[in-house]
Design an enzyme around this catalytic site. Structure first.
Site, short mmCIF file in Angstrom:
data_model
loop_
_atom_site.label_atom_id
_atom_site.label_comp_id
_atom_site.label_asym_id
_atom_site.label_seq_id
_atom_site.Cartn_x
_atom_site.Cartn_y
_atom_site.Cartn_z
N ILE A 80 0.82 -1.21 0.00
CA ILE A 80 0.00 0.00 0.00
C ILE A 80 0.85 1.26 0.00
O ILE A 80 0.35 2.36 -0.27
CB ILE A 80 -0.96 -0.01 1.22
CG1 ILE A 80 -2.14 0.94 1.00
CG2 ILE A 80 -0.24 0.35 2.50
CD1 ILE A 80 -3.07 0.51 -0.07
N ARG A 109 1.60 4.75 -3.84
CA ARG A 109 0.44 5.63 -3.69
C ARG A 109 -0.34 5.86 -4.97
O ARG A 109 -1.33 6.55 -4.98
CB ARG A 109 0.91 6.99 -3.15
CG ARG A 109 1.37 6.94 -1.73
CD ARG A 109 2.27 8.13 -1.40
NE ARG A 109 3.55 7.99 -2.07
CZ ARG A 109 4.59 8.81 -1.89
NH1 ARG A 109 4.47 9.84 -1.09
NH2 ARG A 109 5.72 8.62 -2.53
N GLU A 160 -10.21 -1.79 0.07
CA GLU A 160 -9.80 -2.93 0.88
C GLU A 160 -10.95 -3.41 1.75
O GLU A 160 -11.77 -2.62 2.23
CB GLU A 160 -8.62 -2.52 1.78
CG GLU A 160 -8.08 -3.68 2.60
CD GLU A 160 -6.87 -3.34 3.45
OE1 GLU A 160 -6.37 -2.20 3.35
OE2 GLU A 160 -6.42 -4.22 4.21
N TYR A 161 -10.96 -4.71 1.97
CA TYR A 161 -11.86 -5.34 2.93
C TYR A 161 -11.73 -4.62 4.27
O TYR A 161 -10.61 -4.38 4.75
CB TYR A 161 -11.44 -6.80 3.08
CG TYR A 161 -12.37 -7.64 3.90
CD1 TYR A 161 -13.49 -8.23 3.32
CD2 TYR A 161 -12.13 -7.85 5.24
CE1 TYR A 161 -14.34 -9.02 4.07
CE2 TYR A 161 -12.98 -8.64 6.00
CZ TYR A 161 -14.09 -9.22 5.41
OH TYR A 161 -14.93 -9.99 6.16
N LEU A 195 -0.53 1.11 -16.40
CA LEU A 195 0.59 0.24 -16.77
C LEU A 195 1.93 0.86 -16.40
O LEU A 195 2.85 0.15 -15.98
CB LEU A 195 0.53 -0.06 -18.27
CG LEU A 195 1.48 -1.13 -18.78
CD1 LEU A 195 1.28 -2.45 -18.06
CD2 LEU A 195 1.30 -1.33 -20.29
N HIS A 196 2.05 2.16 -16.52
CA HIS A 196 3.30 2.81 -16.13
C HIS A 196 3.58 2.57 -14.65
O HIS A 196 4.69 2.20 -14.26
CB HIS A 196 3.23 4.31 -16.42
CG HIS A 196 4.24 5.11 -15.67
ND1 HIS A 196 5.59 4.85 -15.75
CD2 HIS A 196 4.12 6.14 -14.79
CE1 HIS A 196 6.25 5.70 -14.98
NE2 HIS A 196 5.38 6.48 -14.38
N HIS A 198 6.52 0.34 -12.67
CA HIS A 198 7.36 0.91 -11.62
C HIS A 198 7.27 0.06 -10.34
O HIS A 198 8.29 -0.26 -9.72
CB HIS A 198 6.91 2.35 -11.34
CG HIS A 198 7.80 3.08 -10.39
ND1 HIS A 198 9.13 3.31 -10.64
CD2 HIS A 198 7.56 3.62 -9.17
CE1 HIS A 198 9.67 3.97 -9.63
NE2 HIS A 198 8.74 4.16 -8.72
N ARG A 240 9.60 -4.02 -6.69
CA ARG A 240 9.29 -5.19 -5.88
C ARG A 240 9.98 -6.46 -6.36
O ARG A 240 10.15 -7.40 -5.59
CB ARG A 240 7.78 -5.39 -5.81
CG ARG A 240 7.07 -4.34 -4.97
CD ARG A 240 7.50 -4.42 -3.52
NE ARG A 240 7.21 -3.18 -2.79
CZ ARG A 240 7.68 -2.93 -1.58
NH1 ARG A 240 8.47 -3.78 -0.96
NH2 ARG A 240 7.40 -1.79 -0.99
#
Lengths: 209, 209, 209, 209
Positions: free
Chosen positions: B98, B101, B107-108, B196-197, B201, B206
């Site tokens: 999360i 940004r 979210e649940y 998509l950009h 990123h 990650r």
């Protein structure tokens, strides 16, 4: 062109200077403290006047202009003021807080560092009933006995989890793996930097009862 | 003016259509599934050509142009493609995720709804040692005995926490208070929509080992 | 956990499909045309329900839930819908439009491409007086003679500027330099992609009289 | 927990203080001037250490840590520093500048205020040829005669446009309508506030030859 002659030194706000570094305690182990700021009332007014022109100069004083901007949703001048806080808070609150995407954040990392043994413990008298009419909120306080039993459970689970966490670390388990044991009652900490417009928006959403 | 005549129907990507609704399992109880998308290769190419002009038309085919854009950091055309996923993941991963940004997220909510009894349990062979050279990472796998002991701790703490959570709910404690008992091993779920950009990123950060 | 089973195909909105590629003329040479979209009413409702839980399911139908979300400022579910337009508009309008930062934009580049000979010409009856009470707005229409004289000036200046622009290009002046001759009455064009929440916000600001 | 004790006063940077209010001229009538700032090297380092933990403390000094962060793309700590400028620039440059969406901007409004008689005039020796290899750039300088003729055209068109603009205003035409006469050579002015990470990104894109 409107040629505002900007002053030769950055603006200071004595009332804000007096708050810098002063921790305001929150919950069991948390706090909020102002670390830095930028801009003052005049910064908002300057920004408004460059956008809204010379005419705004004569008709209103600064205080009146700021109220006018707020009332009419002219929010961009408030972006000229910035505030930076250091905040310690439980993970379950941090999880909601971080949903506001318009801030700069650097959070304590449980991958780099060992999480300290600090968790939120609600006072028995502050354990409330599920609200009957607001599905996401709290209603009246529960009996003290229920509050005490809940607090005891939070305390016990948090302690057992922290002992298991320490055992895992002592056996060499990676910090990023070991942390999965910890309840969201545990504390985290972050720098949170936000402009005044976004702070107002954050507060208007979060102070909504 | 360059007058691109946009087609009369929205673009479709058969390869993406085939993925919609197909859950890809992750970890113990998690998954990622594509729910919706918008745009195709031509959407990137059109956007690039409106920005970079007629000259880009003759010299390169679509594939070559897309590679050129990526290589030169011309990232805005990739914002024309959007992807929406439904993702179930443990809270300790959600907390890192999360921090990016530039996505839309729903979210649940553990304030509105009861958290189900699902938590991550690492396989004993996948419990790794703290990395010696990367302070935020993992090194080699630990002995199976350590992995088994860690897994047993996660299992025990998570079960005890969930029992206390259920007890609190049955005694009427508000969901937003009771949830503080649960470890970050528990699962949450969200819709995550990103262009998509920003997805590129996110992945480049990650997937960095 | 709430286990919404997402459908196996992406949602379509027949009313939106019918608008794709249909230019809606604006001003002298401008237009707006829907190029692509993503999401439908159900996408908003799904997102709201994953956030606001099972309880929202029984008490309200989709239409009622969407109205409830709007009324209470629960805006994130509207981010799940995305719209992409191709828009041709005069530079002086584009300059205000682009101030909204929450969209993806690819604009026709006057550095890469030659600006075509298209500029806005107001109808003589639509040239208005400066508003007496709103410093940034227009008041009543002016005499037709004033409107005609203004229109003639715009026409003459724009033509002379375009002739000088063409002369500069024919003498080899770089496009990025030659363009400085052109008035903001000239047209530009862009792809503009925005989510529904931000589109609502844009419209609420821009439709404000 | 890592308990950084934030100082009791906000950080100051003497080298930045010395720049505040000092106009740096640009082009014919433009300038950039630093108006305010927030944060210093230590603000970046603190933010990095809260995220990356105690381990970063011993191995590196501040200068080394800042270089390490930049080199590894750990950009969030640089968001802790903020800079605010007042900038006067021609509209054709402002149009490109504003495409960077990650800043706070308040621009001089040609709807509220009269645009002053200031436009960019290129020096005859600085009128360049269209680049043969870069479709969006400039090549070698053109003959001085071409430069002089181009400059004369910009001067003449800008003057005629401004005369027509003044005539329209004197006849009561609304400012928001009259402005359409003005070429993009005319100047505008804005406050531009940006964090250091986004400033670096802006510069890396704009300084690219």
């Amino acid at each position: 062109m409107e040629a505002p002659e900007p002053p030769m030194r950055r603006p200071a706000v004595p009332a804000a200077d007096a708050l810098i570094g002063v921790r305001r305690p929150l919950l069991s182990h948390g706090f909020v403290v102002l670390v830095d700021y930028m801009g003052d009332d005049a910064a908002v007014v300057q920004a408004a006047r460059v956008s809204y022109g010379a005419g705004t100069r004569t008709v209103r004083d600064d205080r009146g202009l700021i109220r006018y901007l707020l009332r009419h949703g002219h929010t961009t001048p408030f972006e000229m003021v910035e505030l930076k806080f250091l905040i310690r808070l439980p993970i379950y609150i941090a999880r909601q807080w971080i949903r506001h995407r318009t801030a700069s954040v650097n959070e304590y990392s449980a991958r780099y560092s060992v999480v300290p043994d600090e968790y939120e413990l609600p006072a028995p008298g502050e354990v409330h009933r599920q609200s009957a009419r607001n599905r996401q909120g709290r209603g009246e306080p529960l009996d003290l006995a229920v509050g005490e039993s809940f607090r005891a459970d939070v305390d016990r689970i948090s302690q057992e989890a922290y002992q298991a966490y320490q055992r895992a670390l002592s056996q060499g388990v990676a910090r990023e793996t070991a942390r999965m044991l910890l309840p969201v009652s545990f504390y985290t900490q972050w720098y949170w930097k936000v402009n005044l417009h976004n702070l107002f928006h954050f507060l208007s959403l979060r102070l909504d009862p």
